[in-house]
Structure formats: structure tokens, C-alpha cells
Motif scaffolding. Structure first.
Motif, PDB file in Angstrom:
ATOM      1  N   HIS A  15      11.809 -13.879  -2.842  1.00 15.69           N
ATOM      2  CA  HIS A  15      10.368 -13.651  -2.961  1.00 15.69           C
ATOM      3  C   HIS A  15      10.147 -12.380  -3.757  1.00 15.69           C
ATOM      4  O   HIS A  15      10.687 -11.331  -3.432  1.00 15.69           O
ATOM      5  CB  HIS A  15       9.734 -13.506  -1.580  1.00 15.69           C
ATOM      6  N   GLN A  16       9.376 -12.461  -4.799  1.00 14.07           N
ATOM      7  CA  GLN A  16       9.092 -11.248  -5.550  1.00 14.07           C
ATOM      8  C   GLN A  16       7.631 -11.203  -5.949  1.00 14.07           C
ATOM      9  O   GLN A  16       6.977 -12.223  -6.139  1.00 14.07           O
ATOM     10  CB  GLN A  16       9.991 -11.147  -6.768  1.00 14.07           C
ATOM     11  N   ALA A  32      15.713  -0.927 -11.676  1.00 15.17           N
ATOM     12  CA  ALA A  32      15.343   0.491 -11.566  1.00 15.17           C
ATOM     13  C   ALA A  32      15.287   0.907 -10.091  1.00 15.17           C
ATOM     14  O   ALA A  32      14.713   0.189  -9.263  1.00 15.17           O
ATOM     15  CB  ALA A  32      13.985   0.703 -12.220  1.00 15.17           C
ATOM     16  N   ASP A  33      15.857   2.061  -9.764  1.00 15.23           N
ATOM     17  CA  ASP A  33      15.740   2.480  -8.365  1.00 15.23           C
ATOM     18  C   ASP A  33      14.458   3.286  -8.159  1.00 15.23           C
ATOM     19  O   ASP A  33      13.789   3.684  -9.114  1.00 15.23           O
ATOM     20  CB  ASP A  33      16.989   3.237  -7.883  1.00 15.23           C
ATOM     21  N   THR A  83       3.448   7.414  -5.422  1.00 19.84           N
ATOM     22  CA  THR A  83       2.660   6.382  -4.739  1.00 19.84           C
ATOM     23  C   THR A  83       2.923   4.994  -5.329  1.00 19.84           C
ATOM     24  O   THR A  83       3.256   4.045  -4.603  1.00 19.84           O
ATOM     25  CB  THR A  83       1.154   6.708  -4.832  1.00 19.84           C
ATOM     26  N   LEU A  84       2.791   4.887  -6.653  1.00 19.84           N
ATOM     27  CA  LEU A  84       3.024   3.586  -7.293  1.00 19.84           C
ATOM     28  C   LEU A  84       4.488   3.170  -7.165  1.00 19.84           C
ATOM     29  O   LEU A  84       4.785   1.988  -6.945  1.00 19.84           O
ATOM     30  CB  LEU A  84       2.626   3.633  -8.762  1.00 19.84           C
ATOM     31  N   ALA A  85       5.391   4.126  -7.272  1.00 19.49           N
ATOM     32  CA  ALA A  85       6.817   3.804  -7.151  1.00 19.49           C
ATOM     33  C   ALA A  85       7.103   3.226  -5.763  1.00 19.49           C
ATOM     34  O   ALA A  85       7.835   2.238  -5.626  1.00 19.49           O
ATOM     35  CB  ALA A  85       7.666   5.040  -7.403  1.00 19.49           C
ATOM     36  N   ALA A  86       6.488   3.825  -4.731  1.00 16.60           N
ATOM     37  CA  ALA A  86       6.694   3.317  -3.367  1.00 16.60           C
ATOM     38  C   ALA A  86       6.124   1.906  -3.223  1.00 16.60           C
ATOM     39  O   ALA A  86       6.704   1.052  -2.558  1.00 16.60           O
ATOM     40  CB  ALA A  86       6.037   4.259  -2.360  1.00 16.60           C
ATOM     41  N   ASP A 114       8.475  -0.535  -4.854  1.00 19.29           N
ATOM     42  CA  ASP A 114       9.671  -0.674  -4.027  1.00 19.29           C
ATOM     43  C   ASP A 114       9.372  -1.456  -2.743  1.00 19.29           C
ATOM     44  O   ASP A 114      10.154  -2.317  -2.327  1.00 19.29           O
ATOM     45  CB  ASP A 114      10.215   0.724  -3.698  1.00 19.29           C
ATOM     46  N   ASP A 115       8.216  -1.170  -2.110  1.00 19.55           N
ATOM     47  CA  ASP A 115       7.829  -1.931  -0.914  1.00 19.55           C
ATOM     48  C   ASP A 115       7.640  -3.409  -1.249  1.00 19.55           C
ATOM     49  O   ASP A 115       8.028  -4.292  -0.486  1.00 19.55           O
ATOM     50  CB  ASP A 115       6.522  -1.372  -0.323  1.00 19.55           C
ATOM     51  N   ALA A 116       7.015  -3.672  -2.416  1.00 16.43           N
ATOM     52  CA  ALA A 116       6.750  -5.067  -2.806  1.00 16.43           C
ATOM     53  C   ALA A 116       8.060  -5.809  -3.002  1.00 16.43           C
ATOM     54  O   ALA A 116       8.230  -6.939  -2.548  1.00 16.43           O
ATOM     55  CB  ALA A 116       5.917  -5.108  -4.084  1.00 16.43           C
ATOM     56  N   ARG A 117       9.033  -5.175  -3.659  1.00 13.60           N
ATOM     57  CA  ARG A 117      10.259  -5.933  -3.923  1.00 13.60           C
ATOM     58  C   ARG A 117      11.149  -6.020  -2.689  1.00 13.60           C
ATOM     59  O   ARG A 117      11.997  -6.892  -2.603  1.00 13.60           O
ATOM     60  CB  ARG A 117      11.003  -5.377  -5.139  1.00 13.60           C
ATOM     61  N   ALA A 118      10.918  -5.148  -1.702  1.00 12.93           N
ATOM     62  CA  ALA A 118      11.694  -5.236  -0.461  1.00 12.93           C
ATOM     63  C   ALA A 118      10.960  -6.052   0.611  1.00 12.93           C
ATOM     64  O   ALA A 118      11.472  -6.238   1.706  1.00 12.93           O
ATOM     65  CB  ALA A 118      11.976  -3.839   0.064  1.00 12.93           C
TER      66      ALA A 118
END
Ligand SMILES: [Zn+2]
Ligand SMILES: [Zn+2]
Length: 391
Positions: free
Chosen positions: A318-319, A350-351, A362-365, A368-372
Motif C-alpha cells: 500500500h502506498q 530516500a530516508d 513536518t512534510l518529511a514526517a 514517511d508516515d504515509a509510506r509506513a
């Protein structure tokens, strides 16, 4: 034998205009063949696409012109066309056939070379009113469409199988064999509102290979769903082997939206927009007008209460594409592409620390939350996409 490598593929992308005229009515005019090839390769990072309106007469004329100029070159060893930017292109058709008891469904027919596509296009002209337009109704049944595709060494795909709008199960029949020959279906496309767990509740699909494609009608939507294939080389013959899981070639992963984000996931009231109670004759607001949901139809046709996946089934990842992330506008998107090259790299490689350097914490989190999967999903339906909510 060459080692197998991973190739990212979106096998269902429409064209808005060709030769200045409409091709897919609902698609954006900016979605031309050339813009599609550039965006798919350089922004999204795809390796193989099927231009699903590739046999429409205007698109085919543009393809011939690009081939004459050397921008597109036929792949002599294995088929497909190679764009000078490195993208491999198959020419496809999306064709609509009436169901045996009413309704209608879409099917994909893909070809590896211009001559086969042109020959199929000439046949389509005998059963369709306007062969310059995409997704037109054919005056024949899906069994014949399947035979006509295979006679020209094409691949035959059941498109968005569960959607109430032009899906085989969603709009026409309860069993695959009522509309096509299941033994000669090359793959089944799950569609935006379904995933592998849903489809593996339908026992007759155990032998089928599943695809997850974008069905893009505009440039940004390309690769919102896609597939990772293990192939020796990005060619039509190799993709055919992968769909039949031969010689190690295979679909290694499907990437797609969480089904609940799809705009036809649940049955919704057309008048007030509320979720329609299962089995109810009318909405709580009194309306009898509804849009049927993929999930609601799925509950009618499934014969396993829980998914039973065969051993060959790849993971379904799921992405959430960048465009679903609130607060991520065009400027931030451009900075990400400048830093990481393609959306595939942003989503998969990208990490979080590297993302934060480019777009802030904020956007990076959020990315990252979306892909996890650390997000809440608000269900879609009635033609409106679901929404992603961050905790
Ligand atoms: Zn369709
Ligand atoms: Zn209502």
C-alpha cells in the motif's frame, strides 16, 4: 542467461490528445503521447509503460512519425518500442464489450510492435464507430476480443475488474468464465479501489496474475499504482513471460493505493454523500440514488471470508502517492524531484533525514508516515477519493 533485474511498470496510461484532436474524452489535453513518455520516465522513474490508447488512429500516426524520426525504435529482440529517453513502450487498446446479461466492461489489449497494433486497429475499425477515440464499445463479445488480441500475439488483460463502472465483476458477471476464457487471460488488473487481499477472497482468481496500474487520465496520476517486474530485459516478450510466471520472470510486487482511498470503494448516496447501509433500499435521507462501491460488490461475489493467497502471489504494497499528502504543493514536489530525481526514489529510496533536509521536518514526517502506513484513512466513494489524515 542475463541476471534478472527489477523494472517498474505502469501498464494503463491514457492519452488526452493526438494530432490536436481528443482521444480519451475525460483525459487532460496536456496528456499527449510525448508528454506521457517524458513524465513517466523523468519524473516518475518508470521503465515500461503501456500507452493504452496506442492503437487509436491519431496516436498511432504520431507513433509512426516518432519512429520515422528515430525518437522511438522497435526492440528487435523481444518487442516493444524504446524511446530515446530509455522508456519501453507497448501500444495498447482499452476496448469496451457488453456483458452477457447487461452492463459493460473494459479490457486491455497490448501489442509489442507497430504492425501488430495497426492490424488490430484496422480490425477494431470494423466493430467500432470511431477508432480515433479510446475505450469505445465494440460490436462483439469479449471472447472474440480475446481471440483477436492473441491472433496478433498481443496480451489480454481484464481491466479494473471490480469497479462498478465498466469492470467485469463490478458491472457484468459473477464468474470470469461467463465473459472471457479464464485460461487465456494474461493478467487481471485490480483497479484503484481493490487490492490483492480482496481479490484473493475470490477462489477462481488463484491462478491469475494481478496487476496494479494507474489508469491515469492526466500526467500527475501516472504511476499512482504500478508494478515491479523481475525480467532479463524490458521487452514485450519478457513481460509476457512474467505474466505467466515463466523462467523466473514474475511480478515481484504490486504497489497501490490503500483500497479505501479509491473513489468507488463503498456504496454512497448520490444526494447526501453518506455511506449507504448494506442491503438498504434507500438512504437515511430518503434518496434512492446511489453509486455502487467496489467493496460492496466484492462482498457479493467473494467465496472466501478471508484472503487465501496462492504461493506465487507477490506482496501488495500500500502506498500513498505524493499528491495525496496534504500540504505538499507543487513547489515542495519540485524540490523533492530536484533532490531525488524521481517520485519512485522519494517513495522508496530516500530516508526520512534526507527528506527533511529538502522539505523540512513536518512534510518529511508526513511522507514517511504515509509510506509506513502510520496514517488514518477516510474512506472514498461516490466518485470522491478518500483522504489521508495524519495523527
Ligand atoms: Zn477503463
Ligand atoms: Zn442520502
Amino acid at each position: 542467461m542475463n541476471p534478472l533485474q527489477t523494472f517498474y511498470c505502469d501498464f494503463h496510461i491514457h492519452v488526452g490528445r493526438a494530432l490536436g484532436k481528443p482521444v480519451k474524452m475525460a483525459a487532460a489535453p496536456s496528456l499527449t503521447f510525448e508528454a506521457l513518455c517524458a513524465h513517466a520516465r523523468t519524473e516518475k522513474g518508470l521503465d515500461i509503460v503501456t500507452v493504452i490508447d496506442g492503437v487509436c488512429t491519431g496516436v498511432l500516426a504520431e507513433v509512426r512519425d516518432l519512429a520515422a524520426r528515430g525518437t522511438l525504435a522497435p526492440l528487435a529482440d523481444g518487442g516493444g518500442l524504446r524511446h530515446e529517453n530509455g522508456l519501453t513502450i507497448f501500444l495498447g487498446a482499452e476496448v469496451e464489450c457488453a456483458g452477457p446479461h447487461g452492463g459493460a466492461a473494459h479490457f486491455g489489449c497490448w501489442f509489442g510492435d507497430i504492425d501488430a497494433a495497426a492490424d488490430f486497429s484496422a480490425w477494431l475499425a470494423t466493430v467500432q464507430k470511431n477508432p480515433s477515440l479510446s475505450s469505445q464499445r465494440a460490436r462483439t463479445d469479449a471472447f472474440d476480443l480475446q481471440r483477436q488480441t492473441h491472433q496478433r500475439h498481443g496480451l489480454f488483460i481484464v481491466h479494473h475488474a471490480f469497479t462498478p463502472h465498466k469492470g467485469l465483476y463490478g458491472a457484468c458477471v459473477r464468474r470470469l468464465g461467463d465473459m472471457v476464457d479464464p485460461a487465456h487471460v494474461d493478467a487481471l488488473e485490480l483497479g484503484l479501489s481493490a487490492d490483492t487481499d480482496m481479490a484473493d477472497c475470490v477462489s477462481e482468481l488463484a491462478a491469475q496474475t494481478f496487476l496494479s496500474n494507474s489508469d491515469a487520465h492526466s500526467l500527475p496520476k501516472i504511476a499512482r499504482e504500478y508494478n515491479a517486474l523481475m525480467l532479463e530485459a524490458p521487452t514485450f516478450a519478457e513481460v509476457g513471460l512474467a505474466l505467466w510466471r515463466t523462467g523466473g520472470r514474475r511480478v515481484a510486487a504490486n504497489y497501490g493505493l490503500p483500497p479505501s482511498l479509491g473513489k468507488y470503494h463503498r456504496t454512497y448516496c448520490l444526494d447526501c454523500g453518506r455511506l449507504w447501509a448494506a442491503g438498504a433500499a434507500a438512504c437515511a435521507c430518503g434518496s434512492q440514488r446511489k453509486v455502487n462501491g467496489v467493496y460492496d460488490r466484492f462482498l457479493e461475489i467473494r467465496d472466501h471470508a478471508f484472503p487465501v493467497s496462492p504461493s506465487h502471489r507477490p506482496p501488495y504494497v500500500h502506498q500513498i502517492p505524493l499528491e495525496f499528502i496534504p500540504g505538499l504543493g507543487p513547489a515542495a514536489r519540485q524540490r523533492l524531484l530536484a533532490a531525488f530525481g524521481t517520485e519512485m526514489n522519494v517513495l522508496h529510496r530516500a530516508d526520512a533525514a534526507a527528506l527533511a533536509e529538502v522539505v523540512g521536518p513536518t512534510l518529511a514526517a508526513r511522507i514517511d508516515d504515509a509510506r509506513a502506513g502510520r496514517v488514518l484513512l477516510q474512506t472514498g466513494g461516490g466518485g470522491i477519493y478518500g483522504k489521508v489524515q495524519f495523527k
